[in-house]
Enzyme design. Structure first.
Site, PDB file in Angstrom:
ATOM      1  N   HIS A  77       0.851  -1.185   0.000  1.00 51.51           N
ATOM      2  CA  HIS A  77       0.000   0.000   0.000  1.00 51.51           C
ATOM      3  C   HIS A  77       0.892   1.241   0.000  1.00 51.51           C
ATOM      4  CE1 HIS A  77      -3.886   2.090   1.662  1.00 51.51           C
ATOM      5  NE2 HIS A  77      -3.251   2.841   0.814  1.00 51.51           N
ATOM      6  N   GLU A 135       0.152   7.932  -3.561  1.00 52.59           N
ATOM      7  CA  GLU A 135       0.973   7.575  -2.395  1.00 52.59           C
ATOM      8  C   GLU A 135       2.129   8.557  -2.207  1.00 52.59           C
ATOM      9  OE1 GLU A 135       0.479   5.247   0.090  1.00 52.59           O
ATOM     10  OE2 GLU A 135      -1.496   5.258  -0.848  1.00 52.59           O
ATOM     11  N   HIS A 139       1.592  11.028   0.968  1.00 43.79           N
ATOM     12  CA  HIS A 139       2.436  10.584   2.090  1.00 43.79           C
ATOM     13  C   HIS A 139       3.920  10.893   1.872  1.00 43.79           C
ATOM     14  CE1 HIS A 139      -1.114   8.527   3.569  1.00 43.79           C
ATOM     15  NE2 HIS A 139      -1.263   7.980   2.380  1.00 43.79           N
TER      16      HIS A 139
END
Ligand SMILES: *[C@@H]1O[C@H](CO)[C@@H](O)[C@H](O)[C@H]1NC(C)=O
Length: 278
Positions: A77, A135, A139
């Site tokens: 993930h 992603e 993040h």
């Protein structure tokens, strides 16, 4: 007809830079390194100390509805920097957002990495390239130790390639499927397991620490390995750490279903969103 624009020349130079002796992230001297989330005085070198996102989570999926990725592996993930208390920041630098990770990695000559990601880093509801960009943007931009200012001879998106390589390296060191099957926890459409059994098996590859195990009802679909880090997030040392958020799985009766391509058709019947975070 292809013209060598200044931009493509820059990209070519950038590729050379990745193997240059003095290029890349500035070296962190190990004597001055303090474990993230564990400083007792102010840490001054924020290229060698992850802050405020000092807690790094390597997050993995077990997607069976629909089934995603190899049947004998969890999938990636991401890598999320959280504050040291379970809270977290997102979308930290809009100026470094990207939309095409695939082209960035190709231009950096990271084709092996890209091939690996095409097998092990997949979304169940968007293209891989969109998922990877999400992603990074959400993040990756929050990891302070890979800020462009932390590089020698920085070239555009260098830290993006470094981020994806680091996430994959970390994922490879956390072979959840094998750790579980070594402990007799194998995917099954009949058997169930206890949370303790999961934690004990995963502690074997995580310094004895628990993980955050997430369930949709009683079916496991995701887990988070917590780390603190000495040095920067790419060249530094990842130390396993206790989770800062609770597992959502029941203490017993946890289902760990087989991945099965025929389950794809069930997706439309899903009645609720299970994702806590993306
Ligand atoms: C740890 O370092 C950060 C960054 O310099 C600082 O803001 C924080 O106050 C420090 N924590 C302690 C307990 O000194």
């Amino acid at each position: 007809m292809h013209f060598y624009t200044p931009k493509s020349v820059l990209v070519a130079l950038a590729a050379v830079n990745t193997i240059g002796a003095y290029a890349g992230l500035t070296t962190c001297s190990s004597s001055s390194e303090v474990l993230s989330c564990h400083n007792t005085t102010e840490a001054s070198d924020l290229c060698c100390f992850n802050y405020p996102g000092g807690s790094l989570l390597q997050v993995q999926f077990w997607d069976t509805d629909p089934s995603i990725g190899p049947s004998d592996s969890w999938t990636i993930h991401g890598l999320w920097p959280d504050y040291c208390d379970g809270d977290y920041g997102e979308d930290c630098d809009s100026s470094r957002e990207v939309s095409d990770v695939e082209t960035i990695l190709k231009n950096q000559g990271r084709t092996e990495l890209l091939e690996y990601m095409e097998t092990y880093w997949l979304s169940d509801d968007e293209s891989s390239n969109e998922f990877w960009a999400h992603e990074w943007n959400t993040h990756g931009t929050c990891i302070n130790t890979i800020d462009p200012s932390c590089y020698t001879d920085y070239y555009e998106n260098e830290e993006v390639g470094d981020f994806f390589q680091e996430v994959v390296d970390l994922f490879k060191s956390l072979d959840t499927y094998t750790a579980l099957s070594d402990a007799g926890i194998t995917p099954s459409n009949d058997k169930t397991y206890t949370l303790k059994e999961f934690q004990s098996a995963l502690g074997d590859i995580h310094g004895g620490y628990e993980v955050t195990l997430l369930c949709d009802d009683d079916t496991v679909y995701e887990l988070e390995y917590y780390f603190n880090v000495y040095g920067n997030a790419v060249d530094g040392t990842y130390e396993p750490a206790a989770p800062l958020s609770d597992s959502s799985c029941p203490s017993s009766g946890i289902k760990y279903p087989l991945k099965d391509s025929s389950s794809k058709s069930k997706r439309a019947t899903r009645s609720h969103s299970r994702r806590r975070r993306q």
